[in-house]
Write a protein that holds these residues in place. Structure first.
Motif, PDB file in Angstrom:
ATOM      1  N   PHE A   6      46.877  37.915  42.449  1.00 42.74           N
ATOM      2  CA  PHE A   6      45.480  37.561  42.598  1.00 42.74           C
ATOM      3  C   PHE A   6      44.635  38.266  41.525  1.00 42.74           C
ATOM      4  CE2 PHE A   6      47.669  36.672  46.508  1.00 42.74           C
ATOM      5  CZ  PHE A   6      47.170  35.422  46.853  1.00 42.74           C
ATOM      6  N   HIS A   7      43.337  38.046  41.572  1.00 44.78           N
ATOM      7  CA  HIS A   7      42.470  38.369  40.437  1.00 44.78           C
ATOM      8  C   HIS A   7      42.587  39.820  39.966  1.00 44.78           C
ATOM      9  CE1 HIS A   7      38.967  38.460  37.817  1.00 44.78           C
ATOM     10  NE2 HIS A   7      38.565  39.533  38.476  1.00 44.78           N
ATOM     11  N   THR A   8      42.499  40.780  40.890  1.00 43.26           N
ATOM     12  CA  THR A   8      42.494  42.191  40.475  1.00 43.26           C
ATOM     13  C   THR A   8      43.780  42.563  39.756  1.00 43.26           C
ATOM     14  OG1 THR A   8      41.034  42.785  42.309  1.00 43.26           O
ATOM     15  CG2 THR A   8      42.296  44.573  41.299  1.00 43.26           C
TER      16      THR A   8
ATOM     17  N   LEU B  50      45.887  40.500  38.234  1.00 42.09           N
ATOM     18  CA  LEU B  50      45.912  39.801  36.949  1.00 42.09           C
ATOM     19  C   LEU B  50      45.025  40.501  35.924  1.00 42.09           C
ATOM     20  CD1 LEU B  50      45.756  36.057  38.091  1.00 42.09           C
ATOM     21  CD2 LEU B  50      47.767  37.302  37.252  1.00 42.09           C
ATOM     22  N   GLN B  51      43.898  41.047  36.378  1.00 42.18           N
ATOM     23  CA  GLN B  51      42.998  41.733  35.450  1.00 42.18           C
ATOM     24  C   GLN B  51      43.642  42.991  34.879  1.00 42.18           C
ATOM     25  OE1 GLN B  51      40.063  40.391  34.374  1.00 42.18           O
ATOM     26  NE2 GLN B  51      40.230  42.030  32.849  1.00 42.18           N
ATOM     27  N   HIS B  52      44.455  43.673  35.677  1.00 40.20           N
ATOM     28  CA  HIS B  52      45.177  44.838  35.136  1.00 40.20           C
ATOM     29  C   HIS B  52      46.079  44.418  33.978  1.00 40.20           C
ATOM     30  CE1 HIS B  52      43.604  47.510  38.083  1.00 40.20           C
ATOM     31  NE2 HIS B  52      44.317  47.075  39.102  1.00 40.20           N
ATOM     32  N   GLU B  53      46.708  43.250  34.095  1.00 40.19           N
ATOM     33  CA  GLU B  53      47.536  42.754  32.990  1.00 40.19           C
ATOM     34  C   GLU B  53      46.672  42.382  31.789  1.00 40.19           C
ATOM     35  OE1 GLU B  53      51.154  40.874  35.712  1.00 40.19           O
ATOM     36  OE2 GLU B  53      50.031  39.562  34.368  1.00 40.19           O
ATOM     37  N   ARG B  54      45.534  41.757  32.042  1.00 39.98           N
ATOM     38  CA  ARG B  54      44.629  41.397  30.938  1.00 39.98           C
ATOM     39  C   ARG B  54      44.139  42.647  30.209  1.00 39.98           C
ATOM     40  NH1 ARG B  54      41.954  38.115  35.206  1.00 39.98           N
ATOM     41  NH2 ARG B  54      42.979  36.072  35.169  1.00 39.98           N
ATOM     42  N   ASP B  55      43.841  43.705  30.980  1.00 45.80           N
ATOM     43  CA  ASP B  55      43.331  44.940  30.378  1.00 45.80           C
ATOM     44  C   ASP B  55      44.323  45.521  29.374  1.00 45.80           C
ATOM     45  OD1 ASP B  55      41.059  44.705  31.925  1.00 45.80           O
ATOM     46  OD2 ASP B  55      41.700  46.167  33.437  1.00 45.80           O
ATOM     47  N   LEU B  56      45.617  45.286  29.629  1.00 45.96           N
ATOM     48  CA  LEU B  56      46.662  45.781  28.724  1.00 45.96           C
ATOM     49  C   LEU B  56      47.125  44.705  27.752  1.00 45.96           C
ATOM     50  CD1 LEU B  56      48.822  47.806  31.292  1.00 45.96           C
ATOM     51  CD2 LEU B  56      47.235  48.727  29.592  1.00 45.96           C
ATOM     52  N   ARG B  57      46.463  43.550  27.785  1.00 47.97           N
ATOM     53  CA  ARG B  57      46.809  42.411  26.921  1.00 47.97           C
ATOM     54  C   ARG B  57      48.262  41.981  27.119  1.00 47.97           C
ATOM     55  NH1 ARG B  57      43.440  44.096  21.390  1.00 47.97           N
ATOM     56  NH2 ARG B  57      41.408  44.223  22.430  1.00 47.97           N
ATOM     57  N   LEU B  58      48.633  41.921  28.398  1.00 50.59           N
ATOM     58  CA  LEU B  58      50.002  41.523  28.749  1.00 50.59           C
ATOM     59  C   LEU B  58      50.029  40.176  29.471  1.00 50.59           C
ATOM     60  CD1 LEU B  58      51.321  44.952  30.083  1.00 50.59           C
ATOM     61  CD2 LEU B  58      51.769  43.916  27.844  1.00 50.59           C
ATOM     62  N   ASN B  59      48.918  39.463  29.475  1.00 50.46           N
ATOM     63  CA  ASN B  59      48.812  38.184  30.194  1.00 50.46           C
ATOM     64  C   ASN B  59      49.311  37.032  29.313  1.00 50.46           C
ATOM     65  OD1 ASN B  59      46.526  38.787  28.563  1.00 50.46           O
ATOM     66  ND2 ASN B  59      45.308  37.216  29.607  1.00 50.46           N
TER      67      ASN B  59
ATOM     68  N   PHE C  33      43.321  38.433  50.228  1.00 48.90           N
ATOM     69  CA  PHE C  33      44.614  38.560  49.538  1.00 48.90           C
ATOM     70  C   PHE C  33      44.433  39.318  48.224  1.00 48.90           C
ATOM     71  CE2 PHE C  33      45.672  35.415  52.627  1.00 48.90           C
ATOM     72  CZ  PHE C  33      47.047  35.465  52.795  1.00 48.90           C
ATOM     73  N   ASP C  34      43.245  39.253  47.649  1.00 48.43           N
ATOM     74  CA  ASP C  34      42.936  40.039  46.458  1.00 48.43           C
ATOM     75  C   ASP C  34      42.486  41.445  46.837  1.00 48.43           C
ATOM     76  OD1 ASP C  34      42.431  40.515  43.655  1.00 48.43           O
ATOM     77  OD2 ASP C  34      40.295  40.272  44.091  1.00 48.43           O
ATOM     78  N   ASP C  35      41.665  41.550  47.885  1.00 46.46           N
ATOM     79  CA  ASP C  35      41.133  42.848  48.306  1.00 46.46           C
ATOM     80  C   ASP C  35      41.288  43.002  49.823  1.00 46.46           C
ATOM     81  OD1 ASP C  35      39.818  45.232  48.672  1.00 46.46           O
ATOM     82  OD2 ASP C  35      37.804  44.378  48.453  1.00 46.46           O
ATOM     83  N   PRO C  36      42.466  43.469  50.267  1.00 46.13           N
ATOM     84  CA  PRO C  36      42.704  43.591  51.716  1.00 46.13           C
ATOM     85  C   PRO C  36      41.793  44.590  52.418  1.00 46.13           C
ATOM     86  CG  PRO C  36      44.780  43.615  50.488  1.00 46.13           C
ATOM     87  CD  PRO C  36      43.681  43.763  49.488  1.00 46.13           C
TER      88      PRO C  36
END
Length: 423
Positions: free
Chosen positions: A50-52, A54-63, A391-394
């Motif tokens: 989910f978004h959060t 996926l954003q961790h991957e984007r932050d490391l340019r691994l998406n 599901f993104d923020d339980p």
């Protein structure tokens, strides 16, 4: 330059290794398989991030696969009417689709982990293909500033003792069976919406269906979670992939005819596209002690292994890697001692505890107020949307899901708001 060893090349181990590498750390990554062996092997998991996460991957340019993987915009919940599956056709007591604020995605871990392993090596990381034993780590702990264990099975995990106070279940609560398929038709009521589908058969188990990107392109994952000893607990001795798929479909026809109707033309994505197993959800002590006295820190599902019923595994792994990376960077040149290791885990547990609480709750029969929430979502889009975004923020579940009074107050408020909006 500080030297760090990461053992295990899954979502958390690779994300953490690549993150540390990007910040100038000297990182060694140990994997028991090569990238090619991962890519051509058997599926390792289901995953919907989910978004959060996926954003961790984007932050490391691994998406790397974001443009190719289906963009999942919603999550649907269907609950079979009590007793309707035996005998006769199953009816749905609850059926709705919630909308995600940010899209989710699923990338087959064979694709992602193989790609990330190759990227790590291309960027100058030391990739060691070796199945690590405790004795190996005993040696390495003297030559590295920090050893992180993210390999979630085998003797390494036994170094981390079970935390009974946080692990209410001593045995597996679901028997798991996965099939990756091509040819699944869309749900007719939402033909243009990519969505995860959660189908609940009370007293029997659950089926999750999710769009994914696999080695052969777009596909769907059919994932049964069966209550042990029940009618879905029949995959244990099935070795043939075709038999596994046939059994999956037979059970869909019996318990979920609305899903089976769109699965009549499916075929496995590949011979490695099935998986079955079970494990007990467990929280463990985060610090392992080696025979020589060295300490190692457990990562992700080594220390917090939840049942996949809430789809949190890869999300938790990503969040753990991001949290640990921040703690390591903040430590600077100071030693990675036991106190720091426990503080690092506690920082991650502050979010992980919400996942564990939710997952363990969903493994038990739902109390009336939870059924009220799921039922109300069918008539109140705001309730459906709020629930699926958990599901993104339980953590938001604390506000309306666990406590009957909070649930009642929230549903009354949502109903009133809906009425006012429609007036």
């Amino acid at each position: 330059m500080r030297k760090i060893l990461v053992v295990g090349a899954g979502q958390s181990g690779l994300q953490l290794a690549l993150g540390l590498q990007s910040h100038g750390y000297e990182v060694t990554l140990m994997s028991n398989r090569t990238a090619d062996e991962v890519r051509t092997g058997r599926v390792m998991s289901t995953q919907c991030m989910f978004h959060t996460a996926l954003q961790h991957e984007r932050d490391l340019r691994l998406n790397f696969w974001e443009s190719q993987a289906p963009k999942i915009r919603g999550l649907g919940v269907s609950v079979a009417a009590p007793g309707s599956h035996d005998p006769g056709p199953t009816q749905r007591a609850i059926d709705w689709l919630g909308r995600l604020d940010g899209f989710a995605q699923s990338v087959d871990q064979r694709v992602k982990m193989a790609g990330w392993m190759e990227t790590f090596a291309q960027r100058g990381g030391q990739l060691v293909i070796h199945g690590a034993a405790v004795g190996d780590l005993d040696y390495f702990s003297r030559t590295y500033d920090l050893v992180l264990v993210s390999a979630g099975k085998g003797e390494l995990v036994r170094m981390f003792g079970r935390d009974a106070s946080r692990s209410p279940y001593a045995a597996p609560q679901r028997a798991l069976a996965v099939a990756y398929v091509h040819g699944l038709a869309p749900r007719p009521e939402h033909p243009d919406t990519e969505a995860v589908r959660c189908n609940i058969v009370p007293g029997v188990g659950e089926m999750f269906i999710m769009p994914t990107l696999t080695t052969s392109g777009r596909a769907d994952i059919l994932f049964w979670e069966g209550i042990p000893g029940g009618p879905l607990d029949v995959f244990k001795d099935v070795k043939d992939p075709a038999e596994h798929l046939s059994l999956t479909l037979d059970l869909m026809e019996r318990f979920l005819p609305w899903e089976y109707a769109r699965a009549t033309e499916v075929e496995l994505t590949d011979a490695g596209g099935t998986l079955a197993g079970r494990y007990a959800p467990t929280v463990r002590n985060p610090v392992g002690t080696l025979p020589g006295g060295g300490l190692v820190l457990g990562v992700a599902d080594v220390v917090v292994a939840n049942d996949p019923i809430t789809g949190q595994g890869s999300n938790s792994a990503s969040k753990c890697a991001a949290s640990y990376l921040a703690s390591i960077l903040e430590r600077g040149d100071r030693p990675f001692d036991e106190a720091w290791m426990r503080d690092t885990f506690d920082r991650y547990w502050a979010t992980a505890r919400h996942v564990t609480k939710w997952t363990n709750a969903m493994l038990a029969p739902p109390p009336p107020h939870v059924l009220d929430v799921l039922g109300a979502a069918g008539g109140l889009q705001s309730v459906a949307d709020r629930f699926v975004n958990c599901f993104d923020d339980p953590a938001d579940l604390e506000n309306f899901f666990y406590d009957p009074e909070k649930a009642g107050a929230y549903l009354a408020e949502a109903s009133e708001a809906s009425g006012a909006a429609g007036a």
